[in-house]
Enzyme design. Structure first.
Site, PDB file in Angstrom:
ATOM      1  CE1 TYR A 139      -3.522   2.429   2.569  1.00 38.14           C
ATOM      2  CE2 TYR A 139      -3.112   2.893   0.625  1.00 38.14           C
ATOM      3  CZ  TYR A 139      -4.147   3.026   1.439  1.00 38.14           C
ATOM      4  OH  TYR A 139      -4.920   4.150   1.964  1.00 38.14           O
ATOM      5  CE  LYS A 167      -6.034   1.990  -1.529  1.00 35.97           C
ATOM      6  NZ  LYS A 167      -5.766   2.745  -0.697  1.00 35.97           N
TER       7      LYS A 167
HETATM    8  C1  LIG Z   1      -4.919   9.512   0.084  1.00 35.35           C
HETATM    9  C2  LIG Z   1      -6.356   9.068   0.399  1.00 35.35           C
HETATM   10  O1  LIG Z   1      -7.139   9.446   1.747  1.00 35.35           O
HETATM   11  N1  LIG Z   1      -6.542   8.591  -0.752  1.00 35.35           N
HETATM   12  C3  LIG Z   1      -7.781   7.706  -0.947  1.00 35.35           C
HETATM   13  C4  LIG Z   1      -8.602   8.574  -1.997  1.00 35.35           C
HETATM   14  O2  LIG Z   1     -10.436   7.434  -2.212  1.00 35.35           O
HETATM   15  C5  LIG Z   1      -9.261  10.041  -1.359  1.00 35.35           C
HETATM   16  O3  LIG Z   1      -9.804   9.464  -0.387  1.00 35.35           O
HETATM   17  C6  LIG Z   1      -9.707   9.969  -2.711  1.00 35.35           C
HETATM   18  O4  LIG Z   1      -9.225  10.192  -3.373  1.00 35.35           O
HETATM   19  C7  LIG Z   1     -10.389  11.461  -1.733  1.00 35.35           C
HETATM   20  O5  LIG Z   1      -9.107  12.319  -2.177  1.00 35.35           O
HETATM   21  C8  LIG Z   1      -7.345   6.071  -1.171  1.00 35.35           C
HETATM   22  O6  LIG Z   1      -6.374   6.321  -1.955  1.00 35.35           O
HETATM   23  C9  LIG Z   1      -7.313   5.565  -0.201  1.00 35.35           C
HETATM   24  C10 LIG Z   1      -7.666   4.668   0.399  1.00 35.35           C
HETATM   25  O7  LIG Z   1      -9.341   4.453  -0.027  1.00 35.35           O
HETATM   26  C11 LIG Z   1      -8.427   3.891   2.531  1.00 35.35           C
HETATM   27  O8  LIG Z   1      -6.861   3.110   2.178  1.00 35.35           O
HETATM   28  O9  LIG Z   1      -9.083   3.992   2.598  1.00 35.35           O
END
Ligand SMILES: CC(=O)N[C@@H]([C@@H](O)[C@H](O)[C@H](O)CO)[C@@H](O)CC(=O)C(=O)O
Length: 309
Positions: A139, A167
């Protein structure tokens, strides 16, 4: 890799589900799992950032995963994030995840202290050794973990045959290509997966080579990402981009709230589907009354974007 198809698609990051007292709600977990199955997603990523994992105890994270598996086993690809702020707890969660039959485990690098790559590799390989029959997903989320995946560290981790995917939540979409190239060089085409992490770049990430996506905003509007993915698979980039623009406008709107994005998303799911998932765990800020207009507008934007599909 046994079956790459189980990773190719839209895999929502699962939300933390709390009861009125702020404790884990296994009923909420089961309801959200059933909801996502009904929406037709490929799988779920349990216990990640959107799952507020860093704010939960090991026993709580085990209870969440068991509740997800009670509904999802055989119906969804389940990837369990098992990384904790120490190796012993991470190893315990990795062993537990294998015991309940997940498809893969995943982990962030060690957080807070910036450790040398050999220490990061040992942290990950110790987890993998505790789940020897389970595939492992690295990750990479440097903006939250504080440590980024380097090519040298990835090449070291590729010596572990259980490492089948990254990921990638870093913002440069080029990272997807670099990790994919290294994985294919080591495993052969079709034997290494890179997931797109930033939801705002789902289309960009898929076009540059991501096999699927794992994201924190998928669960509140899965229809949009499922439609984007279908358009991409058909080569209909213009149509995919139009939906990406809608999704991004919705994300920006949700992020305007005083309350954390996860709190906004859970409140929208409550209003749209009656899912009682609670708020967020402190120190994460919850919703305040002034957030009402933002939540209502974001919900209306989601409903309008879905109606356009
Ligand atoms: C930095 C961060 O939190 N990135 C999220 C994105 O889904 C993010 O929430 C989304 O792009 C909105 O900015 C995901 O890559 C990580 C994620 O969904 C998780 O581990 O829950």
């Amino acid at each position: 890799m046994k079956d790459i198809k189980k990773y190719q698609g839209v895999i929502p990051a699962f939300y933390a589900c709390y009861d009125a007292e702020g404790n884990i709600s296994t009923e909420g977990v089961k309801a959200l799992t059933r909801h996502l199955i009904a929406k037709g997603v490929k799988g779920v990523y349990v216990g990640g950032s959107s799952g507020e994992c860093i704010y939960q105890h090991v026993d709580e994270r085990k209870a969440v995963l068991e509740a997800v598996m009670s509904e999802a086993k055989g119906k969804l690809t389940v990837i369990a994030h098992v990384g904790c702020n120490n190796t012993a707890d991470s190893v315990e969660l990795a062993r537990h995840a294998e015991s309940v039959g997940v498809d893969a485990i995943a982990s962030i690098p060690p957080i807070y202290f910036h450790l040398p790559e050999y220490a990061i590799a040992k942290y990950w390989n110790d987890m993998s050794a505790a789940a020897p029959n389970t595939e492992f997903v690295i990750y990479n989320i440097p903006q939250l973990a504080g440590t980024g995946l380097t090519m040298s560290l990835l090449k070291e981790m590729l010596k572990n045959p259980n490492v089948v995917a990254v990921k990638n939540s870093s913002m440069p979409t080029q990272d997807i290509q670099m990790f994919k190239d290294a994985g294919i060089a080591a495993r052969g085409k079709g034997n290494f997966v890179v997931f797109n992490g930033p939801d705002e770049q789902f289309v960009s990430g898929r076009v540059i080579g991501a096999d699927g996506g794992i994201g924190g905003t998928y669960a509140v509007m899965p229809e949009l990402y499922l439609a984007m993915n279908e358009h991409i698979n058909k080569g209909e980039i213009e149509a995919a981009r139009a939906i990406q623009y809608d999704a991004d406008r919705i994300i920006y709107k949700m992020c305007e709230a005083h309350g954390n994005l996860y709190a906004v998303q859970k409140e929208i799911l409550r209003r749209m589907y009656g899912l009682e998932l609670g708020g967020v765990r402190e120190p994460m800020p919850g919703l305040i009354p002034e957030d009402e207009a933002i939540v209502a507008e974001a919900q209306a934007m989601i409903e309008a974007a879905i109606a356009k599909l």
